[in-house]
Write a protein that holds these residues in place. Structure first.
Motif, PDB file in Angstrom:
ATOM      1  N   LEU A   4     -80.326  20.708  20.956  1.00  0.00           N
ATOM      2  CA  LEU A   4     -80.337  19.259  20.774  1.00  0.00           C
ATOM      3  C   LEU A   4     -78.997  18.648  21.153  1.00  0.00           C
ATOM      4  O   LEU A   4     -78.948  17.604  21.816  1.00  0.00           O
ATOM      5  N   GLU A   5     -77.904  19.274  20.751  1.00  0.00           N
ATOM      6  CA  GLU A   5     -76.581  18.759  21.125  1.00  0.00           C
ATOM      7  C   GLU A   5     -76.426  18.692  22.645  1.00  0.00           C
ATOM      8  O   GLU A   5     -75.926  17.694  23.182  1.00  0.00           O
ATOM      9  N   ASP A   6     -76.859  19.744  23.333  1.00  0.00           N
ATOM     10  CA  ASP A   6     -76.774  19.743  24.799  1.00  0.00           C
ATOM     11  C   ASP A   6     -77.597  18.612  25.401  1.00  0.00           C
ATOM     12  O   ASP A   6     -77.174  17.968  26.364  1.00  0.00           O
ATOM     13  N   ASP A  11     -78.305  13.482  28.165  1.00  0.00           N
ATOM     14  CA  ASP A  11     -79.126  12.286  28.326  1.00  0.00           C
ATOM     15  C   ASP A  11     -78.829  11.152  27.350  1.00  0.00           C
ATOM     16  O   ASP A  11     -79.390  10.067  27.500  1.00  0.00           O
ATOM     17  N   GLY A  12     -78.000  11.384  26.351  1.00  0.00           N
ATOM     18  CA  GLY A  12     -77.685  10.325  25.391  1.00  0.00           C
ATOM     19  C   GLY A  12     -76.749   9.296  26.012  1.00  0.00           C
ATOM     20  O   GLY A  12     -75.880   9.624  26.820  1.00  0.00           O
ATOM     21  N   ILE A  13     -76.949   8.055  25.629  1.00  0.00           N
ATOM     22  CA  ILE A  13     -76.119   6.961  26.129  1.00  0.00           C
ATOM     23  C   ILE A  13     -75.502   6.254  24.929  1.00  0.00           C
ATOM     24  O   ILE A  13     -76.211   5.817  24.011  1.00  0.00           O
ATOM     25  N   SER A  24     -84.826   8.559  26.056  1.00  0.00           N
ATOM     26  CA  SER A  24     -85.391   9.321  27.173  1.00  0.00           C
ATOM     27  C   SER A  24     -85.946  10.677  26.742  1.00  0.00           C
ATOM     28  O   SER A  24     -86.579  11.366  27.543  1.00  0.00           O
ATOM     29  N   PHE A  25     -85.746  11.040  25.455  1.00  0.00           N
ATOM     30  CA  PHE A  25     -86.283  12.327  24.996  1.00  0.00           C
ATOM     31  C   PHE A  25     -86.677  12.359  23.526  1.00  0.00           C
ATOM     32  O   PHE A  25     -87.451  13.212  23.116  1.00  0.00           O
ATOM     33  N   LEU A  26     -86.188  11.416  22.705  1.00  0.00           N
ATOM     34  CA  LEU A  26     -86.430  11.546  21.269  1.00  0.00           C
ATOM     35  C   LEU A  26     -87.297  10.437  20.686  1.00  0.00           C
ATOM     36  O   LEU A  26     -88.224  10.720  19.928  1.00  0.00           O
ATOM     37  N   ASN A  27     -87.006   9.197  21.009  1.00  0.00           N
ATOM     38  CA  ASN A  27     -87.705   8.150  20.268  1.00  0.00           C
ATOM     39  C   ASN A  27     -88.317   7.037  21.133  1.00  0.00           C
ATOM     40  O   ASN A  27     -88.501   5.924  20.665  1.00  0.00           O
ATOM     41  N   HIS A  28     -88.653   7.343  22.333  1.00  0.00           N
ATOM     42  CA  HIS A  28     -89.494   6.466  23.168  1.00  0.00           C
ATOM     43  C   HIS A  28     -90.321   7.356  24.092  1.00  0.00           C
ATOM     44  O   HIS A  28     -91.531   7.398  24.002  1.00  0.00           O
ATOM     45  N   LYS A  29     -89.645   8.081  24.957  1.00  0.00           N
ATOM     46  CA  LYS A  29     -90.264   9.163  25.722  1.00  0.00           C
ATOM     47  C   LYS A  29     -90.017  10.437  24.919  1.00  0.00           C
ATOM     48  O   LYS A  29     -88.890  10.706  24.513  1.00  0.00           O
ATOM     49  N   CYS A  30     -91.066  11.182  24.665  1.00  0.00           N
ATOM     50  CA  CYS A  30     -90.976  12.310  23.725  1.00  0.00           C
ATOM     51  C   CYS A  30     -90.979  13.646  24.451  1.00  0.00           C
ATOM     52  O   CYS A  30     -91.920  13.957  25.178  1.00  0.00           O
ATOM     53  N   ASP A  31     -89.954  14.445  24.225  1.00  0.00           N
ATOM     54  CA  ASP A  31     -89.895  15.810  24.749  1.00  0.00           C
ATOM     55  C   ASP A  31     -90.523  16.724  23.691  1.00  0.00           C
ATOM     56  O   ASP A  31     -89.851  17.155  22.749  1.00  0.00           O
ATOM     57  N   VAL A  32     -91.792  16.995  23.849  1.00  0.00           N
ATOM     58  CA  VAL A  32     -92.549  17.728  22.831  1.00  0.00           C
ATOM     59  C   VAL A  32     -92.041  19.166  22.687  1.00  0.00           C
ATOM     60  O   VAL A  32     -92.020  19.705  21.578  1.00  0.00           O
ATOM     61  N   ALA A  33     -91.606  19.775  23.766  1.00  0.00           N
ATOM     62  CA  ALA A  33     -91.053  21.133  23.663  1.00  0.00           C
ATOM     63  C   ALA A  33     -89.784  21.122  22.806  1.00  0.00           C
ATOM     64  O   ALA A  33     -89.580  22.023  21.982  1.00  0.00           O
ATOM     65  N   LEU A  34     -88.953  20.109  22.970  1.00  0.00           N
ATOM     66  CA  LEU A  34     -87.766  19.970  22.130  1.00  0.00           C
ATOM     67  C   LEU A  34     -88.173  19.723  20.679  1.00  0.00           C
ATOM     68  O   LEU A  34     -87.620  20.336  19.756  1.00  0.00           O
ATOM     69  N   PHE A 191     -69.233  16.363  18.298  1.00  0.00           N
ATOM     70  CA  PHE A 191     -70.128  16.911  17.263  1.00  0.00           C
ATOM     71  C   PHE A 191     -69.313  17.639  16.205  1.00  0.00           C
ATOM     72  O   PHE A 191     -68.225  18.142  16.460  1.00  0.00           O
ATOM     73  N   ALA A 192     -69.905  17.718  15.006  1.00  0.00           N
ATOM     74  CA  ALA A 192     -69.285  18.452  13.901  1.00  0.00           C
ATOM     75  C   ALA A 192     -69.270  19.937  14.228  1.00  0.00           C
ATOM     76  O   ALA A 192     -70.107  20.434  14.940  1.00  0.00           O
TER      77      ALA A 192
END
Length: 192
Positions: A4-6, A11-13, A24-34, A191-192
């Motif tokens: 997830l960090e990677d 892709d995080g902005i 683009s992967f978590l809360n609009h377009k969903c990466d189901v494998a992730l 990241f922590a």
């Protein structure tokens, strides 16, 4: 969770106001494998806990909670609604929460028939910043008489007080990525 960090790094902005855009992967377009990997990790982190249901809040929490359910023995997922509906009937638990990103207050609703006194729940959500949404869900859990076995968060903004406050209250909070900081000018995320 390195995966997830990677993905956040890739892709995080980062936006002004401590906003992290991960649509683009978590809360609009969903990466189901992730999502599936995240669910497996929460199941590992909460191993040995009794889990009768997963509780989340619409809308971004629903996908990750449903996918995580598979790793908790396909337990039912209940989500708190943010809008009134003609389909909502019977007795309901209600509380108000303030959305950090939207800057508005929502009334959230869970039908009483979906949370039974004495049940054990895991609460799952996509973000934890100030803790407003989670505190609202925890109020509903208290009123319903359910036992909160833990809280699973995809991304925690560790530089904001929500996570620390929940941990001080005795909750097991398992965040898969904890941000120490974000810089909107450079786009850097630590990241922590």
């Amino acid at each position: 969770m390195k995966l997830l960090e990677d993905r956040i790094r890739k892709d995080g902005i980062v936006r002004e106001g401590n906003v992290l855009k991960v649509d683009s992967f978590l809360n609009h377009k969903c990466d189901v494998a992730l999502y599936d990997e995240m669910g497996a990790e929460w199941a590992r982190l909460f191993a040995g806990k009794q889990v009768d249901k997963i509780l989340t809040i619409e809308s971004s929490g629903i996908g990750i909670a449903c996918t995580a359910s598979r790793h908790f023995g396909n337990v039912p997922v209940v989500f708190a609604r943010k809008t009134e509906s003609k389909n909502l009937d019977g007795d309901q638990y209600r509380t108000q929460i303030k959305s950090y990103t939207k800057g508005r207050v929502y009334e959230v609703i869970v039908a009483k028939r979906f949370l039974e006194r004495g049940e054990h729940v895991i609460v799952i959500d996509d973000f934890l910043a100030m803790g407003c949404a989670l505190n609202g869900l925890l109020e509903i859990c208290d009123e319903a008489g359910v036992i909160v076995e833990g809280i699973g968060i995809a991304i925690e903004k560790g530089f904001q007080p929500g996570g620390e406050q929940l941990r001080k209250r005795g909750y097991q909070v398992e965040s898969l990525a904890i941000l120490n900081g974000m810089d909107a000018k450079t786009g850097e995320i630590t990241f922590a």
